[in-house]
Design an enzyme around this catalytic site. Sequence first.
Site, PDB file in Angstrom:
ATOM      1  N   ARG A  70       0.841  -1.208   0.000  1.00 43.69           N
ATOM      2  CA  ARG A  70       0.000   0.000   0.000  1.00 43.69           C
ATOM      3  C   ARG A  70       0.868   1.248   0.000  1.00 43.69           C
ATOM      4  O   ARG A  70       0.631   2.189  -0.763  1.00 43.69           O
ATOM      5  CB  ARG A  70      -0.925   0.018   1.231  1.00 43.69           C
ATOM      6  N   HIS A 182       7.351  10.219  20.749  1.00 43.55           N
ATOM      7  CA  HIS A 182       7.885  10.587  22.061  1.00 43.55           C
ATOM      8  C   HIS A 182       6.853  11.311  22.914  1.00 43.55           C
ATOM      9  O   HIS A 182       7.086  12.403  23.410  1.00 43.55           O
ATOM     10  CB  HIS A 182       9.151  11.432  21.911  1.00 43.55           C
ATOM     11  N   HIS A 217      12.982  22.432  19.332  1.00 45.76           N
ATOM     12  CA  HIS A 217      12.322  21.140  19.140  1.00 45.76           C
ATOM     13  C   HIS A 217      13.050  20.426  17.998  1.00 45.76           C
ATOM     14  O   HIS A 217      14.199  20.030  18.143  1.00 45.76           O
ATOM     15  CB  HIS A 217      10.835  21.358  18.850  1.00 45.76           C
ATOM     16  N   ILE A 251      23.481  25.808  24.461  1.00 47.63           N
ATOM     17  CA  ILE A 251      24.247  24.772  23.774  1.00 47.63           C
ATOM     18  C   ILE A 251      23.249  23.770  23.213  1.00 47.63           C
ATOM     19  O   ILE A 251      22.609  23.041  23.963  1.00 47.63           O
ATOM     20  CB  ILE A 251      25.248  24.082  24.724  1.00 47.63           C
ATOM     21  N   GLY A 253      21.264  20.711  21.625  1.00 48.52           N
ATOM     22  CA  GLY A 253      21.375  19.265  21.699  1.00 48.52           C
ATOM     23  C   GLY A 253      21.588  18.743  23.105  1.00 48.52           C
ATOM     24  O   GLY A 253      21.880  17.553  23.280  1.00 48.52           O
ATOM     25  N   PHE A 254      21.420  19.617  24.115  1.00 49.92           N
ATOM     26  CA  PHE A 254      21.628  19.191  25.492  1.00 49.92           C
ATOM     27  C   PHE A 254      20.403  19.517  26.346  1.00 49.92           C
ATOM     28  O   PHE A 254      19.743  20.534  26.161  1.00 49.92           O
ATOM     29  CB  PHE A 254      22.864  19.860  26.085  1.00 49.92           C
ATOM     30  N   HIS A 256      16.791  17.973  28.461  1.00 50.46           N
ATOM     31  CA  HIS A 256      15.496  17.484  28.006  1.00 50.46           C
ATOM     32  C   HIS A 256      14.482  17.698  29.122  1.00 50.46           C
ATOM     33  O   HIS A 256      14.809  17.526  30.307  1.00 50.46           O
ATOM     34  CB  HIS A 256      15.574  15.996  27.639  1.00 50.46           C
ATOM     35  N   ARG A 265      17.776   7.347  24.008  1.00 45.70           N
ATOM     36  CA  ARG A 265      17.885   7.372  22.548  1.00 45.70           C
ATOM     37  C   ARG A 265      19.248   7.906  22.117  1.00 45.70           C
ATOM     38  O   ARG A 265      19.863   7.407  21.168  1.00 45.70           O
ATOM     39  CB  ARG A 265      16.764   8.228  21.957  1.00 45.70           C
ATOM     40  N   ASP A 307      19.084  14.673  19.535  1.00 49.44           N
ATOM     41  CA  ASP A 307      19.504  15.524  18.422  1.00 49.44           C
ATOM     42  C   ASP A 307      21.018  15.691  18.328  1.00 49.44           C
ATOM     43  O   ASP A 307      21.553  15.900  17.233  1.00 49.44           O
ATOM     44  CB  ASP A 307      18.863  16.913  18.548  1.00 49.44           C
ATOM     45  N   ARG A 332       8.454  10.982  12.377  1.00 56.76           N
ATOM     46  CA  ARG A 332       7.492  11.413  13.403  1.00 56.76           C
ATOM     47  C   ARG A 332       6.059  11.467  12.872  1.00 56.76           C
ATOM     48  O   ARG A 332       5.116  11.487  13.669  1.00 56.76           O
ATOM     49  CB  ARG A 332       7.930  12.755  13.983  1.00 56.76           C
ATOM     50  N   ARG A 351      -8.652  23.148  25.715  1.00 60.76           N
ATOM     51  CA  ARG A 351      -8.820  24.580  25.926  1.00 60.76           C
ATOM     52  C   ARG A 351      -8.464  24.903  27.376  1.00 60.76           C
ATOM     53  O   ARG A 351      -9.344  24.997  28.238  1.00 60.76           O
ATOM     54  CB  ARG A 351     -10.266  24.969  25.614  1.00 60.76           C
TER      55      ARG A 351
END
Length: 367
Positions: A70, A182, A217, A251, A253-254, A256, A265, A307, A332, A351
């Site tokens: 498909r 995620h 993000h 900086i 990529g550091f 979370h 990950r 990242d 994603r 809302r």
Amino acid sequence: MDTSNYRPGLEGVIAGISAVSMVDAEKNLLLYRGYDIHDLVTHCTMDEVAYLLLHGELPGKESLAAFCQRVGTDREVPGAIYELFRAMPSAAHPMDRLKAAVALLATFLPEDEPNSRKAERLYAKLPTLVCASWRISQGQEPIAPDPSLCHNANFFHLLTGTPRSDYIADVFNVTQILYAEHGFNASTFAARVTVSTLSDLYSGVVSAIGTLKGPLHGGANEAAMEMLQEIGTPERAATWVREALVQKKKIMGFGHREYKHGDERAKIVKGYAKELAERTGTRLWWEISEIVEAEMLAAKKLHPNLDFPVASVYYLMGLPIPLYTPIFVLSRITGWSAHIIEQLDNNRIIRPGHLYNGPEERSLRGA
């Protein structure tokens, strides 16, 4: 104004219930539909994980074959999409090009089919959109998709004309699986907010793409590679980080929002990054990354997120830096779609309330 219940950025606020994935930050555990990501990257292809996220279970042999058929036959996009890309400025951001393309594509697709089928169509067509957009912006002709190839091989075919089945393809498969889902991240939540108004799946995806564009993000992988290039040599790395921290630069990529003890990950990809550096004979980015990581842990107690290692891995694959975030979308889309379907299956408009900190009540009477 009582701010006792206010959480900036909704940190720690439970905004919904989901069966799509689970993050256990204390255990550094990430599950997709109950399966540990370690098992998935070891034993599965991205097509199998896409099926899992969209349909709830890993496919059997026949189900996977039917799914791949498909998807394979649904990769073409209308000619109007290519005309749209040609009409755009070549310098337009790839994510802006992608937003516009998905919005236009939606007008050509059936409205009266299940959302799971719409999701499959987007999973099939997004690689065509991303690669055609890039090639046209570079003055090249787009390449027709190959229905016989898997998701990952077809991407390289669309981008370069040559499908891959080597170690680079294996590493790309791992990154696609790890980027697939995620929880209630910013772009997923944006998609859920959009469709909670009973808007359609395509509108939810356009909202998500716009959200993912931001450097806090999805755009973080691009920014991380640009940072490594700015550092340039291992000898400069420690000083560069220390000076950047003094200047209060972020900086990339550091850190979370959820993981405080390291992003599992990132740990997975880091192993592949080292191996890829050895295989390609290009250790520069690995060596700089190791120093940056050590400096950030010592100075800020921050670990890298996904990242950071993906940035240098994609660079060693020869992938253009402006495509890092669109490549994120290719994966994603499965997580976004799973959440959109889940939201619409048990919907209530999202809302939240807010606290007012403007002027006290005023009047125009007597003015």
